[in-house]
Design a protein around this motif. Structure first.
Motif, PDB file in Angstrom:
ATOM      1  N   UNK A  72       7.693  52.370 -26.377  1.00  0.00           N
ATOM      2  CA  UNK A  72       7.145  50.953 -26.410  1.00  0.00           C
ATOM      3  C   UNK A  72       6.997  50.395 -27.804  1.00  0.00           C
ATOM      4  N   UNK A  73       6.816  49.058 -27.669  1.00  0.00           N
ATOM      5  CA  UNK A  73       6.199  47.847 -29.153  1.00  0.00           C
ATOM      6  C   UNK A  73       4.627  48.007 -28.625  1.00  0.00           C
ATOM      7  N   UNK A  74       3.742  48.147 -30.405  1.00  0.00           N
ATOM      8  CA  UNK A  74       2.409  47.409 -29.961  1.00  0.00           C
ATOM      9  C   UNK A  74       2.298  46.457 -29.750  1.00  0.00           C
ATOM     10  N   UNK A  75       1.465  46.210 -28.280  1.00  0.00           N
ATOM     11  CA  UNK A  75       1.262  44.844 -28.082  1.00  0.00           C
ATOM     12  C   UNK A  75       1.308  43.704 -29.266  1.00  0.00           C
ATOM     13  N   UNK A  76       1.438  42.549 -28.786  1.00  0.00           N
ATOM     14  CA  UNK A  76       0.459  41.276 -29.814  1.00  0.00           C
ATOM     15  C   UNK A  76      -0.532  41.498 -30.019  1.00  0.00           C
ATOM     16  N   UNK A  77      -0.955  41.911 -31.813  1.00  0.00           N
ATOM     17  CA  UNK A  77      -2.857  41.537 -31.764  1.00  0.00           C
ATOM     18  C   UNK A  77      -3.148  40.565 -31.389  1.00  0.00           C
ATOM     19  N   UNK A  78      -4.266  40.579 -30.817  1.00  0.00           N
ATOM     20  CA  UNK A  78      -5.257  39.667 -30.310  1.00  0.00           C
ATOM     21  C   UNK A  78      -5.149  39.893 -28.417  1.00  0.00           C
ATOM     22  N   UNK A  79      -4.197  40.402 -28.581  1.00  0.00           N
ATOM     23  CA  UNK A  79      -3.856  40.732 -26.332  1.00  0.00           C
ATOM     24  C   UNK A  79      -4.457  42.307 -26.668  1.00  0.00           C
ATOM     25  N   UNK A  80      -5.187  42.650 -26.912  1.00  0.00           N
ATOM     26  CA  UNK A  80      -5.792  44.397 -26.550  1.00  0.00           C
ATOM     27  C   UNK A  80      -7.093  44.190 -25.751  1.00  0.00           C
ATOM     28  N   UNK A  81      -7.356  44.223 -24.440  1.00  0.00           N
ATOM     29  CA  UNK A  81      -8.855  44.484 -23.805  1.00  0.00           C
ATOM     30  C   UNK A  81      -9.398  45.773 -24.376  1.00  0.00           C
ATOM     31  N   UNK A  82     -11.042  45.048 -24.445  1.00  0.00           N
ATOM     32  CA  UNK A  82     -12.059  46.063 -24.304  1.00  0.00           C
ATOM     33  C   UNK A  82     -11.686  47.504 -23.506  1.00  0.00           C
ATOM     34  N   UNK A  83     -11.307  47.043 -21.888  1.00  0.00           N
ATOM     35  CA  UNK A  83     -11.259  47.477 -20.556  1.00  0.00           C
ATOM     36  C   UNK A  83     -10.214  47.598 -20.181  1.00  0.00           C
ATOM     37  N   UNK A  84      -8.830  48.241 -21.345  1.00  0.00           N
ATOM     38  CA  UNK A  84      -7.667  48.643 -21.267  1.00  0.00           C
ATOM     39  C   UNK A  84      -7.157  48.901 -20.028  1.00  0.00           C
ATOM     40  N   UNK A  85      -7.770  49.387 -18.464  1.00  0.00           N
ATOM     41  CA  UNK A  85      -7.842  50.851 -17.631  1.00  0.00           C
ATOM     42  C   UNK A  85      -7.950  49.729 -16.155  1.00  0.00           C
ATOM     43  N   UNK A  86      -7.895  48.353 -16.785  1.00  0.00           N
ATOM     44  CA  UNK A  86      -8.825  47.905 -15.932  1.00  0.00           C
ATOM     45  C   UNK A  86      -8.240  46.219 -15.772  1.00  0.00           C
ATOM     46  N   UNK A  87      -7.320  46.348 -16.754  1.00  0.00           N
ATOM     47  CA  UNK A  87      -7.238  44.514 -17.562  1.00  0.00           C
ATOM     48  C   UNK A  87      -5.892  45.065 -17.340  1.00  0.00           C
ATOM     49  N   UNK A  88      -4.465  43.714 -17.211  1.00  0.00           N
ATOM     50  CA  UNK A  88      -3.635  43.507 -17.195  1.00  0.00           C
ATOM     51  C   UNK A  88      -2.674  43.787 -18.946  1.00  0.00           C
ATOM     52  N   UNK A  89      -1.750  44.244 -19.024  1.00  0.00           N
ATOM     53  CA  UNK A  89      -1.119  44.221 -20.123  1.00  0.00           C
ATOM     54  C   UNK A  89      -0.915  42.696 -20.974  1.00  0.00           C
ATOM     55  N   UNK A  90      -1.033  42.159 -21.735  1.00  0.00           N
ATOM     56  CA  UNK A  90      -0.659  40.813 -21.853  1.00  0.00           C
ATOM     57  C   UNK A  90       0.483  41.891 -23.288  1.00  0.00           C
ATOM     58  N   UNK A  91       0.479  39.648 -23.899  1.00  0.00           N
ATOM     59  CA  UNK A  91       1.170  39.846 -24.995  1.00  0.00           C
ATOM     60  C   UNK A  91       2.221  41.261 -25.543  1.00  0.00           C
ATOM     61  N   UNK A  92       3.039  40.749 -24.229  1.00  0.00           N
ATOM     62  CA  UNK A  92       4.433  42.046 -24.176  1.00  0.00           C
ATOM     63  C   UNK A  92       5.347  40.982 -23.962  1.00  0.00           C
ATOM     64  N   UNK A  93       6.413  41.094 -24.757  1.00  0.00           N
ATOM     65  CA  UNK A  93       7.819  40.355 -24.213  1.00  0.00           C
ATOM     66  C   UNK A  93       9.020  40.720 -23.278  1.00  0.00           C
ATOM     67  N   UNK A  94       9.754  40.200 -22.297  1.00  0.00           N
ATOM     68  CA  UNK A  94      10.870  41.124 -21.672  1.00  0.00           C
ATOM     69  C   UNK A  94      11.340  42.273 -22.184  1.00  0.00           C
ATOM     70  N   UNK A  95      11.772  42.352 -23.543  1.00  0.00           N
ATOM     71  CA  UNK A  95      12.029  43.718 -24.176  1.00  0.00           C
ATOM     72  C   UNK A  95      11.112  44.458 -23.816  1.00  0.00           C
ATOM     73  N   UNK A  96       9.663  43.867 -24.093  1.00  0.00           N
ATOM     74  CA  UNK A  96       9.001  45.317 -24.538  1.00  0.00           C
ATOM     75  C   UNK A  96       8.502  45.838 -22.591  1.00  0.00           C
ATOM     76  N   UNK A  97       9.076  44.753 -21.516  1.00  0.00           N
ATOM     77  CA  UNK A  97       8.978  45.017 -20.271  1.00  0.00           C
ATOM     78  C   UNK A  97      10.372  45.851 -20.093  1.00  0.00           C
TER      79      UNK A  97
END
Length: 269
Positions: A72-97
């Motif tokens: 997978x490609x890295x998520x969009x900068x600025x969409x990386x949460x501190x609590x990664x294990x408890x927060x939905x992945x965002x900043x991702x495209x259809x192609x990423x999904x």
């Protein structure tokens, strides 16, 4: 970004099984009748088999595992949460999904896909949005439609909350599906459509744009497949979502692996 490498088998994500039923579904897309924008038709859908779908959206931590494997490609900068294990992945495209679905399949030995808009409506139940303008289909007054569309878009902007929230923050629907229609929209496998109807309501032409896909949440949004940040001009139609993530459907049909193999060889269904 390459194919999923060999590696340790992962535990499957938590899923819910949505029992078969009949439900009302307003078709996605842009519909026009006699030159005027109209609401998409509502049809009764009979689902005869249960649907197995992730209870929660894919988390940022889970998505990072796919990135670490080089799939997978890295998520969009600025969409990386501190609590990664408890927060939905965002900043991702259809192609990423789609890449993540392939990776998860290789890691779990199961078949995972993005849901269609109809499948997501089936799973979301009463939380699924109705995008109807509520204007008389026979009205020929363009101002009436413009005002209805303006009110709808203004209401969407007023309710925006840009910060992704922890899993479970928005509760569960009547089937146990969590967080749908919170502040994260979800990619689907449904292509955006533009449909022209005649005066009697019959389809004159139906054109699908499969570089643009529907993301569903508080409302539907048509998004280009490569866009990770919807606020950066990536929304093809309507008000852009603040966040776009995804959850996957598990294909439990016994012949699902055969279908995947045939598609990889170029067969279409």
């Amino acid at each position: 970004i390459g194919a999923a490498p060999a590696g340790p088998v992962l535990d499957e994500p938590i899923t819910v099984e949505i029992a078969p039923r009949r439900f009302e579904y307003r078709e996605s897309g842009e519909f026009f009748r006699n030159g005027f924008a109209v609401d998409g038709p509502v049809k009764t859908v009979t689902v005869r088999s249960p649907l197995t779908i992730m209870k929660y959206q894919v988390t940022a931590a889970d998505y990072r595992r796919c990135v670490a494997d080089g799939v997978c490609a890295r998520a969009e900068p600025g969409f990386v949460p501190v609590e990664a294990a408890e927060t939905p992945a965002t900043g991702v495209s259809y192609d990423d999904a789609m890449a993540y679905a392939s990776w998860l399949g290789a890691r779990t030995g199961e078949i995972w896909t993005l849901p269609s808009d109809e499948e997501l409506a089936f799973a979301a139940g009463t939380r699924f949005p109705d995008d109807a303008l509520g204007v008389d289909i026979n009205s020929t007054n363009p101002a009436e439609r413009w005002l209805a569309d303006y009110r709808r878009e203004a209401a969407r902007k007023a309710s925006r909350d840009p910060v992704p929230q922890p899993l479970g923050r928005f509760g569960e629907n009547e089937f146990g599906l969590a967080d749908f229609a919170g502040n994260g929209w979800e990619w689907t496998a449904t292509c955006h459509r533009r449909v022209n109807l005649d005066k009697a309501g019959k389809v004159l032409n139906d054109v699908s744009s499969c570089g643009i896909y529907i993301a569903s949440g508080k409302h539907r949004a048509a998004m280009s497949s490569f866009v990770r940040n919807p606020k950066g001009g990536g929304c093809a139609v309507g008000v852009p979502p603040d966040n776009v993530g995804f959850r996957l459907v598990k294909d439990t049909r016994w012949y699902a692996p055969l279908l995947v193999a045939l598609k990889e060889k170029g067969f279409s269904f």
